[in-house]
Design a protein around this motif. Sequence first.
Motif, short mmCIF file in Angstrom:
data_model
loop_
_atom_site.label_atom_id
_atom_site.label_comp_id
_atom_site.label_asym_id
_atom_site.label_seq_id
_atom_site.Cartn_x
_atom_site.Cartn_y
_atom_site.Cartn_z
N TYR A 245 0.83 -1.21 0.00
CA TYR A 245 0.00 0.00 0.00
C TYR A 245 0.87 1.26 0.00
N LEU A 246 1.95 1.23 0.79
CA LEU A 246 2.77 2.42 0.95
C LEU A 246 3.64 2.69 -0.26
N GLU A 247 3.70 1.77 -1.21
CA GLU A 247 4.36 2.07 -2.47
C GLU A 247 3.49 3.00 -3.33
N SER A 248 2.19 3.05 -3.03
CA SER A 248 1.26 3.83 -3.85
C SER A 248 0.75 5.08 -3.15
N ILE A 249 0.55 5.02 -1.83
CA ILE A 249 0.00 6.15 -1.10
C ILE A 249 0.75 6.30 0.22
N PRO A 250 0.76 7.53 0.79
CA PRO A 250 1.43 7.70 2.08
C PRO A 250 0.64 7.05 3.20
N GLY A 251 1.33 6.73 4.27
CA GLY A 251 0.67 6.14 5.41
C GLY A 251 1.69 5.69 6.43
N ALA A 252 1.23 4.96 7.44
CA ALA A 252 2.14 4.49 8.48
C ALA A 252 1.55 3.28 9.18
N PHE A 253 2.45 2.52 9.76
CA PHE A 253 2.14 1.25 10.43
C PHE A 253 2.65 1.36 11.86
N ALA A 254 1.80 1.01 12.82
CA ALA A 254 2.15 1.14 14.23
C ALA A 254 2.21 -0.23 14.90
N ARG A 255 2.88 -0.28 16.05
CA ARG A 255 2.90 -1.49 16.86
C ARG A 255 2.10 -1.23 18.14
N LEU A 256 1.14 -2.09 18.40
CA LEU A 256 0.24 -1.94 19.52
C LEU A 256 0.66 -2.83 20.68
N GLY A 257 0.84 -2.24 21.85
CA GLY A 257 1.22 -3.01 23.02
C GLY A 257 0.13 -3.98 23.44
N THR A 258 0.51 -5.25 23.67
CA THR A 258 -0.46 -6.28 24.07
C THR A 258 -0.04 -7.02 25.34
N ARG A 259 1.07 -6.62 25.95
CA ARG A 259 1.57 -7.31 27.15
C ARG A 259 0.98 -6.67 28.40
N THR A 260 0.57 -7.49 29.35
CA THR A 260 0.05 -6.98 30.62
C THR A 260 1.14 -6.18 31.33
N PRO A 261 0.89 -4.92 31.68
CA PRO A 261 1.92 -4.12 32.36
C PRO A 261 2.44 -4.82 33.62
N GLY A 262 3.75 -4.84 33.77
CA GLY A 262 4.37 -5.49 34.91
C GLY A 262 4.72 -6.94 34.68
N SER A 263 4.25 -7.51 33.58
CA SER A 263 4.54 -8.91 33.29
C SER A 263 5.99 -9.08 32.87
N ALA A 264 6.62 -10.13 33.35
CA ALA A 264 8.00 -10.42 32.98
C ALA A 264 8.08 -11.29 31.73
N HIS A 265 6.91 -11.72 31.25
CA HIS A 265 6.89 -12.64 30.11
C HIS A 265 7.18 -11.87 28.82
N LEU A 266 8.18 -12.33 28.08
CA LEU A 266 8.52 -11.73 26.79
C LEU A 266 8.19 -12.73 25.69
N GLY A 267 6.93 -12.84 25.35
CA GLY A 267 6.52 -13.75 24.30
C GLY A 267 6.82 -13.19 22.94
N ASP A 268 6.46 -13.94 21.93
CA ASP A 268 6.68 -13.50 20.56
C ASP A 268 5.54 -14.00 19.70
N ILE A 269 5.40 -13.39 18.53
CA ILE A 269 4.39 -13.83 17.58
C ILE A 269 4.86 -15.10 16.86
N HIS A 270 3.92 -15.74 16.17
CA HIS A 270 4.17 -16.97 15.41
C HIS A 270 4.54 -18.14 16.33
N GLN A 271 4.04 -18.10 17.54
CA GLN A 271 4.21 -19.20 18.47
C GLN A 271 2.83 -19.69 18.91
N GLY A 272 2.72 -20.98 19.16
CA GLY A 272 1.45 -21.56 19.56
C GLY A 272 0.95 -21.09 20.91
N THR A 273 1.82 -20.47 21.68
CA THR A 273 1.45 -19.96 23.00
C THR A 273 1.04 -18.48 22.95
#
Length: 412
Positions: A343-371
């Motif tokens: 899309y951005l090759e044709s029109i201006p725009g931007a992509f953001a990252r949305l926080g999904t971790r519970t504040p204070g959690s020590a867990h550092l998970g990642d995407i593309h995992q079954g958990t």
Amino acid sequence: MRGRNLRGELDTFLAGAEQELIGFRRDLHMHPELAFAEYRTTQRIADRLTAAGLAPSVLPRGTGLICEVGSGDGPTVALRADIDALPVPDEKDVAYSSTVPGVCHACGHDVHTTILLGTSLFLARQAEAGLLPGRVRLIFQPAEELPGGALEVMAAGGISGVDRIFGLHCDPRVDVGKVGLKTGPITSACDKVFVRVSGPGGHTARPHLTADLVFALAKILTELPAALSRRVDPRSSLSLVWGRVEAGSVANAIPDEGLAEGTVRCLDEQAWHAAPDMIKALLESVAGAYGVEASMDYVRGVPPVVNDEVSVQMLAEAAGGVLGEGSVEPTQQSLGGEDFGWYLESIPGAFARLGTRTPGSAHLGDIHQGTFDVDEACIANGVRFMAATALTALWEGQRPSVTEPVAGIAIV
């Protein structure tokens, strides 16, 4: 917009809608569908939009849809969410775990979809009240993981007439209530390269009487990535990394064929466009020096996502207004691929990252995992963020120039 209590309007809307949205997300999570097979998901979205008085249009292949909110002669802003799941088994012990063996929403697309649905319902109310100074095009895109869904949307005219486009992605390393923003490249181009090398073969006792194919292949494996690093600007981060190599079957025979497969990643659009011809020329040069024939199949994946500066300013202003001071933090560029880049090759725009971790959690998970899972408070925050972004972009798009610093929405 000045003088409007947007934060209060969103809080009132979400007080009645948040639990419905959480339920919608869990339903999608229980019924994941792979790329270009998202028929149930598409129908669920279409039914809810129709119930809100909107008129969604399903894409020609039958999955994914586009829906427009608002009317008039103002600017048109697009918001995009991806709807497909991954061929990854769900390993979570939750009531809403996947009911489809070997498939789950391990990348948060169910969350993206739910956030855009909630944003759609809020913006529909704004339109009914005459508060949209333009149009918002809602893009529920199929097949981001394949990839290819963005091209389907574009072929169907999905970004025709759009002035600016925005999207987001779950980030399990960022706390709920925060968003990660970056001007310039935020993800990488990602292509695949397949190399096949052939020669006459022979006995390992007499390599001088044939072409030593394994030695030549080894040179290709090492010299191509090294040569690339000297042929492009290092700031482009163009890299070739091999993932599979195969040649021969016994120790004392030089094979007549070998192959290698790898990925090409790049943060610079110009270098990305030049990569196939450059790699092909280097391959032929190295192979020729060792008397073997080499052929290459280069499979385009996605271009880098390169965020427009003005669009990032709009995202930052929107987040600060509805998520509060300190909600924006810088994010690093990733070498992962994301077809939002088309899309951005044709029109201006931007992509953001949305926080999904519970504040204070020590867990550092990642995407593309079954958990993979999220703190579902991120859904309401995502709706706040995307709705405010759309309204900011619509109002700023009416100004004579959007190259000046963005004032954004005045929140009271």
